[in-house]
Scaffold this motif. Structure first.
Motif, PDB file in Angstrom:
ATOM      1  N   LEU A  73       0.865  -1.181   0.000  1.00 42.42           N
ATOM      2  CA  LEU A  73       0.000   0.000   0.000  1.00 42.42           C
ATOM      3  C   LEU A  73       0.903   1.232   0.000  1.00 42.42           C
ATOM      4  O   LEU A  73       1.845   1.308   0.791  1.00 42.42           O
ATOM      5  CB  LEU A  73      -0.921   0.015   1.217  1.00 42.42           C
ATOM      6  N   TYR A  74       0.614   2.178  -0.887  1.00 48.81           N
ATOM      7  CA  TYR A  74       1.458   3.354  -1.052  1.00 48.81           C
ATOM      8  C   TYR A  74       0.724   4.617  -0.621  1.00 48.81           C
ATOM      9  O   TYR A  74      -0.514   4.661  -0.581  1.00 48.81           O
ATOM     10  CB  TYR A  74       1.873   3.510  -2.523  1.00 48.81           C
ATOM     11  N   ARG A  75       1.517   5.621  -0.332  1.00 50.75           N
ATOM     12  CA  ARG A  75       0.932   6.943  -0.147  1.00 50.75           C
ATOM     13  C   ARG A  75       0.553   7.515  -1.503  1.00 50.75           C
ATOM     14  O   ARG A  75       1.136   7.167  -2.529  1.00 50.75           O
ATOM     15  CB  ARG A  75       1.924   7.876   0.560  1.00 50.75           C
ATOM     16  N   GLU A  76      -0.429   8.380  -1.499  1.00 47.74           N
ATOM     17  CA  GLU A  76      -0.955   8.901  -2.760  1.00 47.74           C
ATOM     18  C   GLU A  76       0.096   9.652  -3.551  1.00 47.74           C
ATOM     19  O   GLU A  76       0.054   9.670  -4.781  1.00 47.74           O
ATOM     20  CB  GLU A  76      -2.156   9.809  -2.479  1.00 47.74           C
ATOM     21  N   ASP A  77       1.062  10.266  -2.874  1.00 53.37           N
ATOM     22  CA  ASP A  77       2.099  11.028  -3.573  1.00 53.37           C
ATOM     23  C   ASP A  77       3.360  10.211  -3.851  1.00 53.37           C
ATOM     24  O   ASP A  77       4.371  10.751  -4.287  1.00 53.37           O
ATOM     25  CB  ASP A  77       2.478  12.270  -2.752  1.00 53.37           C
ATOM     26  N   ASP A  78       3.301   8.888  -3.626  1.00 53.27           N
ATOM     27  CA  ASP A  78       4.483   8.047  -3.838  1.00 53.27           C
ATOM     28  C   ASP A  78       4.070   6.675  -4.364  1.00 53.27           C
ATOM     29  O   ASP A  78       4.513   5.640  -3.877  1.00 53.27           O
ATOM     30  CB  ASP A  78       5.265   7.892  -2.534  1.00 53.27           C
ATOM     31  N   ILE A  79       3.215   6.662  -5.386  1.00 52.19           N
ATOM     32  CA  ILE A  79       2.726   5.407  -5.957  1.00 52.19           C
ATOM     33  C   ILE A  79       3.883   4.685  -6.649  1.00 52.19           C
ATOM     34  O   ILE A  79       4.569   5.247  -7.492  1.00 52.19           O
ATOM     35  CB  ILE A  79       1.581   5.665  -6.954  1.00 52.19           C
ATOM     36  N   GLY A  80       4.084   3.448  -6.279  1.00 49.00           N
ATOM     37  CA  GLY A  80       5.165   2.665  -6.854  1.00 49.00           C
ATOM     38  C   GLY A  80       6.513   2.911  -6.209  1.00 49.00           C
ATOM     39  O   GLY A  80       7.512   2.323  -6.627  1.00 49.00           O
ATOM     40  N   ASP A 125       8.346   3.639  -2.156  1.00 50.94           N
ATOM     41  CA  ASP A 125       8.494   2.823  -0.954  1.00 50.94           C
ATOM     42  C   ASP A 125       7.121   2.537  -0.361  1.00 50.94           C
ATOM     43  O   ASP A 125       6.345   3.474  -0.091  1.00 50.94           O
ATOM     44  CB  ASP A 125       9.357   3.544   0.082  1.00 50.94           C
ATOM     45  N   PRO A 126       6.771   1.276  -0.143  1.00 51.84           N
ATOM     46  CA  PRO A 126       5.465   0.961   0.439  1.00 51.84           C
ATOM     47  C   PRO A 126       5.310   1.578   1.825  1.00 51.84           C
ATOM     48  O   PRO A 126       6.223   1.540   2.643  1.00 51.84           O
ATOM     49  CB  PRO A 126       5.460  -0.568   0.506  1.00 51.84           C
ATOM     50  N   ALA A 127       4.127   2.158   2.060  1.00 58.28           N
ATOM     51  CA  ALA A 127       3.829   2.718   3.376  1.00 58.28           C
ATOM     52  C   ALA A 127       3.249   1.665   4.308  1.00 58.28           C
ATOM     53  O   ALA A 127       3.252   1.841   5.532  1.00 58.28           O
ATOM     54  CB  ALA A 127       2.841   3.879   3.234  1.00 58.28           C
ATOM     55  N   ALA A 128       2.739   0.562   3.742  1.00 60.08           N
ATOM     56  CA  ALA A 128       2.159  -0.520   4.534  1.00 60.08           C
ATOM     57  C   ALA A 128       2.059  -1.752   3.640  1.00 60.08           C
ATOM     58  O   ALA A 128       2.241  -1.678   2.420  1.00 60.08           O
ATOM     59  CB  ALA A 128       0.789  -0.130   5.085  1.00 60.08           C
ATOM     60  N   TRP A 129       1.772  -2.882   4.270  1.00 65.90           N
ATOM     61  CA  TRP A 129       1.605  -4.142   3.532  1.00 65.90           C
ATOM     62  C   TRP A 129       0.265  -4.750   3.899  1.00 65.90           C
ATOM     63  O   TRP A 129      -0.080  -4.850   5.076  1.00 65.90           O
ATOM     64  CB  TRP A 129       2.728  -5.126   3.868  1.00 65.90           C
ATOM     65  N   LEU A 130      -0.486  -5.158   2.880  1.00 65.84           N
ATOM     66  CA  LEU A 130      -1.781  -5.808   3.084  1.00 65.84           C
ATOM     67  C   LEU A 130      -1.628  -7.307   2.886  1.00 65.84           C
ATOM     68  O   LEU A 130      -1.034  -7.755   1.899  1.00 65.84           O
ATOM     69  CB  LEU A 130      -2.813  -5.256   2.092  1.00 65.84           C
ATOM     70  N   GLN A 131      -2.160  -8.088   3.828  1.00 61.78           N
ATOM     71  CA  GLN A 131      -2.192  -9.544   3.713  1.00 61.78           C
ATOM     72  C   GLN A 131      -3.642 -10.007   3.777  1.00 61.78           C
ATOM     73  O   GLN A 131      -4.377  -9.648   4.693  1.00 61.78           O
ATOM     74  CB  GLN A 131      -1.381 -10.201   4.836  1.00 61.78           C
ATOM     75  N   VAL A 132      -4.047 -10.780   2.786  1.00 66.39           N
ATOM     76  CA  VAL A 132      -5.417 -11.301   2.705  1.00 66.39           C
ATOM     77  C   VAL A 132      -5.354 -12.808   2.879  1.00 66.39           C
ATOM     78  O   VAL A 132      -4.704 -13.513   2.091  1.00 66.39           O
ATOM     79  CB  VAL A 132      -6.080 -10.949   1.358  1.00 66.39           C
ATOM     80  N   LEU A 133      -6.016 -13.319   3.908  1.00 69.99           N
ATOM     81  CA  LEU A 133      -6.040 -14.746   4.201  1.00 69.99           C
ATOM     82  C   LEU A 133      -7.474 -15.260   4.171  1.00 69.99           C
ATOM     83  O   LEU A 133      -8.419 -14.515   4.459  1.00 69.99           O
ATOM     84  CB  LEU A 133      -5.433 -15.026   5.584  1.00 69.99           C
ATOM     85  N   ALA A 134      -7.634 -16.532   3.827  1.00 70.16           N
ATOM     86  CA  ALA A 134      -8.956 -17.146   3.882  1.00 70.16           C
ATOM     87  C   ALA A 134      -9.341 -17.390   5.334  1.00 70.16           C
ATOM     88  O   ALA A 134      -8.503 -17.755   6.163  1.00 70.16           O
ATOM     89  CB  ALA A 134      -8.972 -18.449   3.100  1.00 70.16           C
ATOM     90  N   GLU A 135     -10.599 -17.196   5.626  1.00 68.24           N
ATOM     91  CA  GLU A 135     -11.101 -17.342   6.992  1.00 68.24           C
ATOM     92  C   GLU A 135     -12.179 -18.415   7.014  1.00 68.24           C
ATOM     93  O   GLU A 135     -13.071 -18.443   6.154  1.00 68.24           O
ATOM     94  CB  GLU A 135     -11.688 -16.023   7.480  1.00 68.24           C
TER      95      GLU A 135
END
Length: 443
Positions: free
Chosen positions: A140-147, A149-159
């Motif tokens: 996940l990036y900041r709007e002014d820095d797309i592509g 340094d990532p500002a966060a990481w999203l992990q999607v897991l099955a539940e």
């Protein structure tokens, strides 16, 4: 801290459902567990017999995904080693972690979807662990820095049963990027529901080690296998056509004119009896397989090129020229070297976090290196060294040193002695040839 409720993040996450599905498809094709969709691969199936034939054919078809992963693994991961001075006896702990197995699992994710992560964490009971991050990962990036340094990481897991999602967002602290906040949503209906009240949040957690092979214009990861999915599906469709046409060649459709005594249940060994003179029987000429084989070979070549595999991994009827062979193998080795470097970076970051959980400073954690399979590169390097020496581009010493690394039992002293002996012998031969008038340029 990134604002997960901003309009920009909501817009980015609108496409995450499709990206999660694409990643799942790519991993299924990598494992050979793909579900073959008849609507994508063959003409419309209209009758129950059509569907029965399709189900029979799908049990005889396998895609190229497992073959591609196997070749990438055998080339990119030759050995996994670490350095350092064994602070607090960490070497024994690292030996028990199975770093090579972690590298192997991470490589499949890198090839398939272009991203992989390792998570150092402290369970409620027992010693710290270093585990591979499952599910789908996305920066996940900041709007002014797309592509950037990532500002966060999203992990999607099955539940649960698989119809729900567990969402996690890792946000590094600006003052200490190796630590940060983990926010979790449980039982989410969709993988983009990050604006709701989170189920849990933890501060000061170790941020996972994550690497990406490549990124699209929007910064999302892309892998070789995901990019090559259309070609892989086309290759499977070609297999289905060949198998169906082979059925027609093995059991062609018969025709008959006149009056025949036809058995109710016929087989290839039955004898047909004509009751009227002049009766005729024959077969409908089945389709030729030549064109289908040529098309399949062309698709195989395309798949091999798109997946950057060596010539030996996928062969067709036409053997390539020496130049094409060298180029394909050079690309394969370069790709393996790139993957080995990324795996080393991934494991080094993961081991640093693991060491921190053990109370060892990150800067004292041993760096991890992944070496490509030497057997895959030995022939190419040795042939190149010989050719370059023969053409006068490198010295004899440089050629020997390039080759010596592939003979581990050849000590440094033995190598140096060999170079001295051979250099002296060659020099004497050249001198004698010059004296006797047989040197280059002499009549």
């Amino acid at each position: 801290m990134i604002d997960l409720k901003s309009a920009y993040i909501r817009a980015v996450l609108q496409g995450v459902t499709a990206r999660v599905q694409t990643a799942a498809d790519a991993l299924d094709w990598a494992d050979g567990k793909q579900v073959l969709d008849a609507t994508e691969l063959v003409p419309p199936l209209r009758t129950a017999d059509d569907w029965a034939v399709w189900r029979r054919l799908t049990r005889q078809i396998q895609g190229l995904g497992p073959r591609a992963i196997a070749h990438k693994r055998s080339t990119a991961i030759g050995s996994v080693n670490w350095g350092g001075d064994n602070p607090d006896g960490i070497d024994a702990r690292l030996a028990s972690l199975g770093l090579k197995q972690l590298a192997t699992a991470a490589l499949k994710q890198l090839v398939a979807i272009g991203i992989a992560g390792l998570l150092p964490h402290q369970p409620e009971e027992g010693p710290p662990k270093l585990q591979r991050m499952g599910g789908y990962l996305e920066p996940l990036y900041r709007e002014d820095d797309i592509g950037g340094d990532p500002a966060a990481w999203l992990q999607v897991l099955a539940e649960g049963s698989g119809n729900r999602y567990r969402l996690r967002v890792y946000q590094p602290d600006a003052s200490l990027p190796t630590r940060g906040t983990l926010t979790e949503w449980r039982n989410a209906t969709n993988p983009y529901e990050l604006g709701n009240q989170p189920s849990n949040a933890w501060d000061g957690v170790i941020i996972p080690s994550i690497v990406m092979v490549d990124a699209a214009q929007d910064g999302t990861p892309i892998g070789e296998l995901a990019q090559a999915l259309p070609v892989l599906k086309g290759e499977v469709a070609a297999q289905a056509r060949i198998l169906r046409a082979s059925d027609a060649n093995a059991w062609p459709l018969r025709w008959a004119s006149g009056d025949w005594d036809l058995p109710k249940d016929s087989s290839a060994l039955d004898v047909l009896v004509a009751t009227v003179p002049g009766s005729q029987v024959g077969i409908v000429e089945p389709p030729s397989l030549t064109g289908l084989f040529a098309l399949h070979d062309r698709i195989l070549e395309r798949a091999r090129g798109d997946l950057k595999l060596p010539i030996s991994s996928i062969t067709t009827g036409d053997f390539p020229s020496g130049e094409a062979l060298d180029q394909a193998n050079a690309i394969s080795i370069a790709t393996a070297t790139m993957y080995a470097g990324l795996l080393g970076e991934l494991l080094t970051g993961g081991v640093a976090g693991y060491a921190e959980l053990l109370g060892i400073p990150r800067e004292s954690a041993p760096p991890v290196s992944v070496e490509i399979n030497r057997e895959q590169t030995r022939r190419a390097i040795t042939e190149q060294a010989r050719n370059d020496y023969r053409e006068g581009l490198i010295s004899f010493r440089a050629a020997v040193l390039a080759v010596a690394q592939y003979y581990p039992h050849w000590s440094d002293n033995e190598v140096e002695e060999f170079i001295r002996e051979q250099t002296s012998r060659v020099s004497v031969q050249d001198f004698n040839a010059f004296v006797t008038g047989q040197a280059d340029g002499e009549p």
